[in-house]
Design a protein around this motif. Sequence first.
Motif, short mmCIF file in Angstrom:
data_model
loop_
_atom_site.label_atom_id
_atom_site.label_comp_id
_atom_site.label_asym_id
_atom_site.label_seq_id
_atom_site.Cartn_x
_atom_site.Cartn_y
_atom_site.Cartn_z
N TYR A 1 0.83 -1.22 0.00
CA TYR A 1 0.00 0.00 0.00
C TYR A 1 0.86 1.26 0.00
O TYR A 1 0.53 2.25 -0.64
N ARG A 2 1.98 1.24 0.73
CA ARG A 2 2.85 2.41 0.80
C ARG A 2 3.47 2.77 -0.55
O ARG A 2 3.73 3.94 -0.82
N ILE A 3 3.72 1.79 -1.39
CA ILE A 3 4.35 2.09 -2.68
C ILE A 3 3.34 2.21 -3.82
O ILE A 3 3.72 2.55 -4.93
N ALA A 4 2.08 1.97 -3.54
CA ALA A 4 1.06 2.02 -4.59
C ALA A 4 0.79 3.46 -5.04
O ALA A 4 0.66 4.36 -4.21
N ASP A 5 0.69 3.65 -6.34
CA ASP A 5 0.29 4.94 -6.90
C ASP A 5 -1.23 5.04 -6.98
O ASP A 5 -1.79 6.13 -6.92
N VAL A 6 -1.89 3.90 -7.13
CA VAL A 6 -3.34 3.83 -7.25
C VAL A 6 -3.80 2.51 -6.64
O VAL A 6 -3.17 1.48 -6.86
N GLY A 7 -4.89 2.56 -5.90
CA GLY A 7 -5.55 1.35 -5.43
C GLY A 7 -6.85 1.22 -6.21
O GLY A 7 -7.50 2.21 -6.50
N VAL A 8 -7.22 0.00 -6.56
CA VAL A 8 -8.42 -0.20 -7.37
C VAL A 8 -9.38 -1.13 -6.64
O VAL A 8 -8.98 -2.20 -6.17
N VAL A 9 -10.64 -0.71 -6.56
CA VAL A 9 -11.71 -1.52 -5.99
C VAL A 9 -12.74 -1.74 -7.10
O VAL A 9 -13.69 -0.96 -7.23
N PRO A 10 -12.53 -2.79 -7.92
CA PRO A 10 -13.38 -2.99 -9.10
C PRO A 10 -14.59 -3.89 -8.88
O PRO A 10 -15.17 -4.42 -9.83
N SER A 11 -15.00 -4.08 -7.64
CA SER A 11 -16.05 -5.04 -7.31
C SER A 11 -17.40 -4.68 -7.92
O SER A 11 -17.73 -3.52 -8.10
N PHE A 12 -18.18 -5.73 -8.16
CA PHE A 12 -19.55 -5.57 -8.63
C PHE A 12 -20.52 -5.47 -7.47
O PHE A 12 -21.66 -5.05 -7.62
N CYS A 13 -20.07 -5.87 -6.28
CA CYS A 13 -20.89 -5.79 -5.07
C CYS A 13 -19.97 -6.03 -3.88
O CYS A 13 -19.09 -6.88 -3.93
N GLU A 14 -20.17 -5.28 -2.81
CA GLU A 14 -19.40 -5.46 -1.58
C GLU A 14 -20.33 -5.35 -0.39
O GLU A 14 -21.17 -4.47 -0.33
N GLN A 15 -20.16 -6.26 0.57
CA GLN A 15 -20.90 -6.12 1.82
C GLN A 15 -20.12 -5.24 2.78
O GLN A 15 -20.68 -4.41 3.47
N CYS A 16 -18.82 -5.43 2.81
CA CYS A 16 -17.93 -4.56 3.58
C CYS A 16 -16.59 -4.59 2.88
O CYS A 16 -15.88 -5.59 2.94
N GLY A 17 -16.27 -3.52 2.19
CA GLY A 17 -15.06 -3.48 1.38
C GLY A 17 -13.82 -3.21 2.20
O GLY A 17 -13.34 -2.08 2.25
N TYR A 18 -13.29 -4.26 2.83
CA TYR A 18 -12.12 -4.09 3.69
C TYR A 18 -10.93 -3.50 2.94
O TYR A 18 -10.22 -2.66 3.48
N SER A 19 -10.70 -3.95 1.71
CA SER A 19 -9.54 -3.42 0.99
C SER A 19 -9.72 -1.93 0.73
O SER A 19 -8.76 -1.17 0.80
N GLY A 20 -10.94 -1.50 0.44
CA GLY A 20 -11.20 -0.07 0.26
C GLY A 20 -10.94 0.71 1.54
O GLY A 20 -10.37 1.81 1.52
N ILE A 21 -11.36 0.15 2.66
CA ILE A 21 -11.13 0.79 3.96
C ILE A 21 -9.63 0.86 4.23
O ILE A 21 -9.12 1.89 4.68
N GLU A 22 -8.92 -0.23 3.95
CA GLU A 22 -7.47 -0.23 4.15
C GLU A 22 -6.80 0.83 3.29
O GLU A 22 -5.89 1.53 3.76
N MET A 23 -7.24 0.96 2.05
CA MET A 23 -6.64 1.95 1.16
C MET A 23 -6.89 3.37 1.68
O MET A 23 -5.98 4.21 1.65
N MET A 24 -8.10 3.63 2.16
CA MET A 24 -8.38 4.96 2.74
C MET A 24 -7.47 5.23 3.93
O MET A 24 -6.93 6.33 4.06
N ALA A 25 -7.31 4.23 4.79
CA ALA A 25 -6.50 4.40 5.99
C ALA A 25 -5.02 4.60 5.67
O ALA A 25 -4.32 5.31 6.38
N MET A 26 -4.56 3.99 4.58
CA MET A 26 -3.15 4.06 4.20
C MET A 26 -2.82 5.23 3.27
O MET A 26 -1.67 5.42 2.89
N GLY A 27 -3.84 5.99 2.87
CA GLY A 27 -3.59 7.15 2.02
C GLY A 27 -3.31 6.81 0.57
O GLY A 27 -2.57 7.51 -0.11
N VAL A 28 -3.91 5.71 0.09
CA VAL A 28 -3.74 5.30 -1.30
C VAL A 28 -4.83 5.95 -2.15
O VAL A 28 -6.01 5.84 -1.83
N PRO A 29 -4.49 6.65 -3.23
CA PRO A 29 -5.50 7.19 -4.14
C PRO A 29 -6.31 6.03 -4.74
O PRO A 29 -5.72 5.04 -5.19
#
Length: 174
Positions: free
Chosen positions: A63-91
């Motif tokens: 996450y620290r070296i990522a330039d972009v994080g992608v959440v391409p899901s068609f449905c999420e009940q709780c998007g943990y990876s999206g939450i992690e990206m927000m917390a880590m400051g990933v665009p």
Amino acid sequence: TKSKGIYDLLRAFDEVVKLHPEARLVVLGEVFQHAELVKHCQKSISRVIFTGLVSRDKLAEWYRIADVGVVPSFCEQCGYSGIEMMAMGVPVVASDAFGVRCMFKDGVNAIVAKIGNRTDDNIFPMHLSAGISKMLGLNYDEKVKMCNNAYRLFESRYSLEKMESGYTKLLKSI
């Protein structure tokens, strides 16, 4: 799985590397049907890394070296990876799927790619590649603003204290 949008992401990445030949795609986590996935990114397979399951520390490093994080899901009940990206400051570039669209607002804390007509297999990958390319082309200040907005949302909705409070309230109401 298909519902996580991996096939569409791989097709979108084939288009992204046309404009950004230095781009790399890292798929974090367990991947099923690896051989089937590889078929969907033949043009860019040399730029794709499938990590498999990684430790929490390794995940944070990615996450620290990522330039972009992608959440391409068609449905999420709780998007943990999206939450992690927000917390880590990933665009973030995210879909407008149910469960994702309540987390990410286009131009505010992410770039949102519309899924569009689900019967047309070309629309979402096209929107996804455009969103990723747009994020890669944003200037530093625009990315920082989105990341800051995402972090504020994370703190207000998804911090441990907020989650604990929400679950406590829920359990008391039963």
